[in-house]
Design an enzyme around this catalytic site. Sequence first.
Site, PDB file in Angstrom:
ATOM      1  NE  ARG A 151      -2.885   3.387   1.751  1.00 40.61           N
ATOM      2  CZ  ARG A 151      -3.756   2.392   2.265  1.00 40.61           C
ATOM      3  NH1 ARG A 151      -4.134   1.484   1.329  1.00 40.61           N
ATOM      4  NH2 ARG A 151      -4.107   2.016   3.457  1.00 40.61           N
ATOM      5  CG  ASP A 211      -1.943  -1.086   1.069  1.00 41.19           C
ATOM      6  OD1 ASP A 211      -2.190  -1.639   0.165  1.00 41.19           O
ATOM      7  OD2 ASP A 211      -2.687  -1.545   1.912  1.00 41.19           O
ATOM      8  NE  ARG A 218      -3.435   2.878  -4.375  1.00 42.82           N
ATOM      9  CZ  ARG A 218      -3.542   2.173  -3.245  1.00 42.82           C
ATOM     10  NH1 ARG A 218      -3.067   1.340  -2.678  1.00 42.82           N
ATOM     11  NH2 ARG A 218      -4.737   2.502  -2.614  1.00 42.82           N
TER      12      ARG A 218
HETATM   13  C1  S3P Z   1      -5.384  -5.660   3.002  1.00 42.91           C
HETATM   14  C2  S3P Z   1      -4.662  -6.417   2.072  1.00 42.91           C
HETATM   15  C3  S3P Z   1      -3.832  -5.818   0.737  1.00 42.91           C
HETATM   16  C4  S3P Z   1      -3.939  -4.296   1.059  1.00 42.91           C
HETATM   17  C5  S3P Z   1      -5.382  -3.782   1.428  1.00 42.91           C
HETATM   18  C6  S3P Z   1      -5.681  -4.335   2.960  1.00 42.91           C
HETATM   19  C7  S3P Z   1      -5.994  -6.231   4.286  1.00 42.91           C
HETATM   20  O1  S3P Z   1      -4.891  -6.124  -0.131  1.00 42.91           O
HETATM   21  O2  S3P Z   1      -3.634  -3.636  -0.233  1.00 42.91           O
HETATM   22  O3  S3P Z   1      -5.085  -2.244   1.597  1.00 42.91           O
HETATM   23  O4  S3P Z   1      -6.539  -5.790   5.206  1.00 42.91           O
HETATM   24  O5  S3P Z   1      -6.167  -7.659   4.155  1.00 42.91           O
HETATM   25  P1  S3P Z   1      -4.504  -7.446  -1.052  1.00 42.91           P
HETATM   26  O6  S3P Z   1      -4.830  -8.730  -0.318  1.00 42.91           O
HETATM   27  O7  S3P Z   1      -5.383  -7.334  -2.109  1.00 42.91           O
HETATM   28  O8  S3P Z   1      -3.024  -7.324  -1.223  1.00 42.91           O
END
Ligand code: S3P
Length: 434
Positions: free
Chosen positions: A393, A319, A350
């Site tokens: 973000r 992120d 992104r």
């Molecule tokens: C998250 C997992 C990530 C992250 C998201 C929050 C979570 O996503 O990018 O902001 O809380 O499990 P992905 O599982 O798609 O990588």
Amino acid sequence: MHEQIQPMTTAPARAVRGEISVPGDKSISHRSIMLGAIANGTTTISNFLRGEDNFSTMAAFRSMGVAIEDDGRLVTVHGVGLHGLQEPDDVVDCGNSGTTIRLMTGLLSGQRFFSVLTGDQYLRRRPMKRVTEPLARMGAQISGRGHGTLAPLAITGAQLSGITYQSPIASAQVKSSLMLAGLYADGEMTISEPTLSRDHSERMLRYFGAGLETAGATVTLRGGQELQGREISVPGDISSAAFLLVAALIVPDSELLIRNVGINPTRTGVLDILLAMGGDIALQNQREVSGEPVADLLVRSSRLKGIEIGGDVVPRAIDEFPAICVAAALAEGTTVLRDARELRVKETDRIAAMAANLRLIGAGTIEETDDGMAIQGVESLAGGTVTSFGDHRIAMALSVAALACRSQVSIDDVSCVATSFPGFFELLVQVAVR
Ligand code: S3P
């Protein structure tokens, strides 16, 4: 949700200074509501993130009969037990939150009732097959747009069976969705991922008394385990802290102390990357809170240099790339990012969004690749007019870049920042010396 368009203009800063804390961790806040809801007894949560994404999760569980109180300090979840959720009487709106929709798809697959999950225009474009396909293998009955690959998703609760699933991507949302389904499944559920994604679900399930086995990037849990409500203190979100870290690194004469930041090793890729770029960041007062490691971060302005980023660190910083791109744009030499194809399916693409916006504010040469980008650093950025693409973000990364520009940066819409970082602009005004 944030229907009102909110433009924002941010001026350059002479320094970034102060002692601050950032709001609670978004991932942990979601999970505290979800696990609290299906636990026995009461869960009290301090430093809960009052962002729109987490309000989506709260509203979803309230609509399934879970009493949740918020007195402004503590959030109290009155758990209904593993089988106590009730059928929601309307479509559940997950807003902009990928974590809400993907984790709940797993959780709802094993209920004894029908439910429909949807979200905003951005969420309805994001891929859901990554959860619906393995859930179907467990026996879930899910239909949705695009042959079950896009929200809205309609879920008819079914008896699930545990499976062994080799995930093609390192995704905590996929892993957690399948673990929540696994709680309702017959037998054992095993999930392996290519590299370990954030492990907040594993930690919180254990904290709530569940037994699970982990080995490397593989987790196994048995269905039918009862959870016990607990007290949770949510650490500050390192993903929010990342914007302030980059701000202090790129603006001269800066020194910033960010207190109470979660430093779970599955989340600290951004620290590894910024340290490798030459960033002056010190971890102080390391401790453990509610099963999660926490520290205070002291950061000072630094001369950054370009580096190569790829492999296992990518999911550990997934992120933070909008913020890291800003650091790279002002580093000496070129920063090359690889293995980050997942960035193309976040709240927006992104890679494309940061490349386009950095060009608009006078960055050096930027090359996009399928799974990353190369950013040539420059001495300073000019400023200009940019777009957030409705992504919190992207909006925050550009606001941070603005502090180090020669003239101001105008962003078309920053209302999206409320999804994860309420108070971001107030905090920026507080620490920016003008
Ligand atoms: C998250 C997992 C990530 C992250 C998201 C929050 C979570 O996503 O990018 O902001 O809380 O499990 P992905 O599982 O798609 O990588």
